[in-house]
Design a protein around this motif. Structure first.
Motif, short mmCIF file in Angstrom:
data_model
loop_
_atom_site.label_atom_id
_atom_site.label_comp_id
_atom_site.label_asym_id
_atom_site.label_seq_id
_atom_site.Cartn_x
_atom_site.Cartn_y
_atom_site.Cartn_z
N LYS A 94 0.83 -1.20 0.00
CA LYS A 94 0.00 0.00 0.00
C LYS A 94 0.87 1.26 0.00
CE LYS A 94 -3.76 2.15 2.64
NZ LYS A 94 -4.62 2.04 3.84
N GLY A 95 1.97 1.23 0.76
CA GLY A 95 2.91 2.36 0.79
C GLY A 95 3.59 2.57 -0.54
N ALA A 96 3.97 1.47 -1.19
CA ALA A 96 4.61 1.56 -2.50
C ALA A 96 3.64 2.14 -3.53
CB ALA A 96 5.10 0.18 -2.95
N ALA A 97 2.37 1.74 -3.45
CA ALA A 97 1.37 2.27 -4.38
C ALA A 97 1.15 3.76 -4.15
CB ALA A 97 0.05 1.50 -4.22
N LEU A 98 1.12 4.19 -2.88
CA LEU A 98 0.95 5.61 -2.58
C LEU A 98 2.16 6.40 -3.08
CD1 LEU A 98 -0.59 7.96 -1.30
CD2 LEU A 98 0.51 7.37 0.88
N LEU A 99 3.34 5.88 -2.85
CA LEU A 99 4.55 6.54 -3.31
C LEU A 99 4.52 6.69 -4.83
CD1 LEU A 99 7.17 7.68 -2.13
CD2 LEU A 99 8.18 5.41 -2.35
N GLU A 100 4.12 5.65 -5.51
CA GLU A 100 4.02 5.69 -6.97
C GLU A 100 2.99 6.74 -7.43
OE1 GLU A 100 2.78 2.54 -10.42
OE2 GLU A 100 4.09 1.81 -8.82
N ARG A 101 1.91 6.89 -6.66
CA ARG A 101 0.87 7.86 -7.01
C ARG A 101 1.32 9.30 -6.79
NH1 ARG A 101 -3.47 6.81 -3.51
NH2 ARG A 101 -3.32 8.79 -2.44
N VAL A 102 2.07 9.58 -5.71
CA VAL A 102 2.45 10.97 -5.42
C VAL A 102 3.71 11.42 -6.15
CG1 VAL A 102 1.34 10.96 -3.16
CG2 VAL A 102 3.80 10.51 -3.30
N LEU A 103 4.54 10.48 -6.59
CA LEU A 103 5.82 10.85 -7.21
C LEU A 103 5.71 11.74 -8.45
CD1 LEU A 103 8.25 7.88 -6.65
CD2 LEU A 103 8.54 10.25 -5.92
N PRO A 104 4.82 11.47 -9.39
CA PRO A 104 4.77 12.36 -10.56
C PRO A 104 4.50 13.82 -10.20
CG PRO A 104 3.59 10.33 -11.02
CD PRO A 104 3.91 10.32 -9.55
N GLY A 105 3.56 14.06 -9.32
CA GLY A 105 3.27 15.44 -8.88
C GLY A 105 4.43 16.02 -8.11
N HIS A 106 5.09 15.19 -7.32
CA HIS A 106 6.24 15.64 -6.54
C HIS A 106 7.37 16.09 -7.46
CE1 HIS A 106 8.43 15.95 -2.79
NE2 HIS A 106 9.45 15.35 -3.36
N VAL A 107 7.64 15.26 -8.46
CA VAL A 107 8.69 15.59 -9.44
C VAL A 107 8.34 16.89 -10.15
CG1 VAL A 107 9.73 14.85 -11.63
CG2 VAL A 107 9.48 13.21 -9.76
N ALA A 108 7.09 17.06 -10.52
CA ALA A 108 6.67 18.29 -11.21
C ALA A 108 6.89 19.52 -10.35
CB ALA A 108 5.20 18.19 -11.63
N VAL A 109 6.55 19.44 -9.06
CA VAL A 109 6.74 20.59 -8.17
C VAL A 109 8.22 20.87 -7.96
CG1 VAL A 109 6.39 21.46 -5.82
CG2 VAL A 109 4.51 20.34 -7.01
N VAL A 110 9.02 19.84 -7.75
CA VAL A 110 10.46 20.04 -7.56
C VAL A 110 11.07 20.68 -8.81
CG1 VAL A 110 12.69 18.86 -7.25
CG2 VAL A 110 10.73 18.23 -5.83
N ARG A 111 10.64 20.24 -9.96
CA ARG A 111 11.14 20.86 -11.20
C ARG A 111 10.74 22.33 -11.24
NH1 ARG A 111 10.00 15.77 -15.01
NH2 ARG A 111 12.10 14.93 -14.94
N GLU A 112 9.49 22.61 -10.93
CA GLU A 112 8.98 23.98 -11.00
C GLU A 112 9.69 24.92 -10.04
OE1 GLU A 112 4.94 26.28 -9.66
OE2 GLU A 112 4.72 24.31 -10.59
N VAL A 113 9.88 24.48 -8.79
CA VAL A 113 10.43 25.40 -7.78
C VAL A 113 11.95 25.39 -7.71
CG1 VAL A 113 8.34 25.34 -6.36
CG2 VAL A 113 10.23 23.80 -5.82
N LEU A 114 12.60 24.37 -8.28
CA LEU A 114 14.05 24.29 -8.14
C LEU A 114 14.78 24.03 -9.46
CD1 LEU A 114 16.58 24.12 -6.27
CD2 LEU A 114 16.10 21.68 -6.04
#
Length: 166
Positions: free
Chosen positions: A108-128
């Protein structure tokens, strides 16, 4: 001329310190909203899941997590407890130390991580990341890696004794 203001009582080389603090705070602020929105996670909880997800076949000890997160052991215990209660991680006894507990990422944790990672990557790209070209990004990664290696060459936080009160 740098955009960072250093108080006159401090040496000018503190500009790097103030810049790093501000960049770190702004990146963290930028990703916290996305993590809450997409996964119901705090920044620390995401870091725990991400570290456990680095090599799911290798459980992480609570001490290793605390040292990498630079988080108190009691705070980490609470956060891991919340993740375990949600079924995102599992706490398992260490095979090497009867007193120690290891943490593993659940399915369940791996699935959640997989779900949040694309948005996380997008924000990190945008702000940094988007503020840097490839050469600058590689240079900043190299420089921060040098600082990190220097800091990690010191005794682990968990191995240091607390200073006696003055």
């Amino acid at each position: 001329m740098p955009d960072v203001t250093v108080p006159p009582a401090l040496p000018p080389e503190f500009g790097v310190y103030f810049a790093l603090l501000e960049v770190s705070a702004l990146v963290q602020h930028g990703v916290e909203g996305q993590l809450r929105r997409d996964g119901g996670l705090s920044f620390v909880q995401f870091q725990i899941l991400a570290m456990c997800g680095e090599d799911p076949s290798s459980p992480k000890s609570m001490t290793d997590l605390a040292d990498r997160l630079v988080h108190s052991k009691s705070g980490l215990t609470y956060q891991v407890g919340q993740l375990a209660k949600a079924g995102l991680v599992e706490r398992v006894p260490s095979p090497h130390d009867d007193r120690a507990v290891n943490v593993t990422l659940s399915a369940k944790g791996a699935a959640l991580l997989e779900r949040v990672l694309p948005g996380h990557v997008a924000v990190v790209r945008e702000v940094l990341v988007d503020a840097l070209d490839d050469v600058d990004r590689d240079e900043l990664t190299r420089l921060l890696g040098m600082v990190l290696r220097h800091m990690r060459s010191q005794p682990r936080r968990s191995a240091r004794r607390a200073s006696p009160p003055s």
